[in-house]
Enzyme design. Sequence first.
Site, PDB file in Angstrom:
ATOM      1  N   ASP B  10       0.742  -1.094  -0.144  1.00  0.00           N
ATOM      2  CA  ASP B  10      -0.172  -0.055   0.022  1.00  0.00           C
ATOM      3  C   ASP B  10       0.963   1.168  -0.050  1.00  0.00           C
ATOM      4  OD1 ASP B  10      -2.360   1.536   0.420  1.00  0.00           O
ATOM      5  OD2 ASP B  10      -1.769   1.882   2.337  1.00  0.00           O
ATOM      6  N   ASP B  12      -0.370   5.391   0.939  1.00  0.00           N
ATOM      7  CA  ASP B  12      -0.510   6.403   1.763  1.00  0.00           C
ATOM      8  C   ASP B  12      -0.851   5.889   3.126  1.00  0.00           C
ATOM      9  OD1 ASP B  12      -0.852   8.714   2.690  1.00  0.00           O
ATOM     10  OD2 ASP B  12      -2.378   9.441   1.306  1.00  0.00           O
TER      11      ASP B  12
END
Lengths: 257, 257
Positions: B10, B12
């Site tokens: 991932d 952010d």
Amino acid sequence: MSQYKTYFIDLDGTIYQGKIKYPSGKRFIDRLKKAQIPYLFVTNNSTKSAIEVAKNLTENHDIATTPDQIYTSAMATADYLKATVAPHATVYVLGEDGLQEAIVNAGFEVVNRSDVDVVVVGLDRNITYDKLTVATLAIQSGAQFIATNSDTNLPTERGMTPGAGAIIAAVKTATQIEPLVIAKPELPIMTGALQRMAVQKSDVVMVGDNYQTDILAGINSNIDTLLVYSGVSTHDQINRVLKKPTHEVETLDDWII
Amino acid sequence: MSQYKTYFIDLDGTIYQGKIKYPSGKRFIDRLKKAQIPYLFVTNNSTKSAIEVAKNLTENHDIATTPDQIYTSAMATADYLKATVAPHATVYVLGEDGLQEAIVNAGFEVVNRSDVDVVVVGLDRNITYDKLTVATLAIQSGAQFIATNSDTNLPTERGMTPGAGAIIAAVKTATQIEPLVIAKPELPIMTGALQRMAVQKSDVVMVGDNYQTDILAGINSNIDTLLVYSGVSTHDQINRVLKKPTHEVETLDDWII
């Protein structure tokens, strides 16, 4: 003597359908006038002013109507704010002119920023991401979240386009907060209508074509109801509900005042 | 030998936070590079192209990245359409440039009308009532309803503004239809990522800071997971969930590749 002293009456699907005239709707209003029985049109619409709604009835449906015979969800929202919120509260309105006007006319300061006391959301056909953002940030910061009405769709010539409920769902999702809803089937619009007409619940009947809004509004507020099968609800649907309308008619011509 | 042959990562909250650099994120990627372990950044973002996301990592976070190391929900949506929809299907896109481009690049005809085969909805910061209406009427007429991702909010400098999930909630309310959701925690983006990297589930670990998206995406698709407490999820939240992440670390510096 008539069974009810005052009638609350839905508009679309009950007195007309969009631009289509209902002769039985006009005859029903004519009979109420002749019998000198007061009535109030109670509509979930929040985008038009009482003047515009009265003008539409008078000019397009041959039903002479004055603005004081109209009670929209925008007017009910303004009445609710007057009854419950401090007079100098600031309000952010995500909605159209009818709603903006009703709230300004009620004496509140409508501002375009997110540090407000109250956010009112209704149908806004000029919706933007910035408007959604201001409403979202305001509610996240603690502003009260009020929704005019939760109708999912608007019947138009293009079809069933998104209603106020769609805009409200976006704000609900972004804030994870449930709004207080003003319009049918919720209580505030009925409370406001009773106060406007200065009548007791037992003297009133709520007339409409939509079980989920009109009839449940009556049931939820202990007001008798008259369902007319000229719009949304069908016999099949009503056969399946536990709480039946007080009265049911095929057309308003079948109703003896 | 390393425990995992491929990393899905991932962005952010995991590798950076908005404009804030995470030195541990950069060091983690540097270690993967040094060990020659392939990785793919898997992001729910549907508004930016792979080129833009790679540029942001390279220029703003000192993590040299090529577009083929990026897999957005827009790209996963395009891959899903290629795998499941007829090649000449027409698509209405309610979304930004990154999404429009991904679907056009996949060979589909993107049109601005409601008689289409598929409606794809993502975050659109240029939302209008007309766009909501076209999507609504198309889905009511039988078009398949696909949502890029259901993230309720977008972390921005203004605060937690409405995410794709808010726009999708509006369309869901107006259509009463549930969309097929592509992005984490749903399966399609993970299926697409596995195919892109040509790897087996047992060789992969999904790394992220958000239990509700990253970790559940891994759990739902039987892929091992590594939760890093550098973003959304907290120890309190993870203590309460039944299905735990495979691994948990305070920062990515604590993870031995």
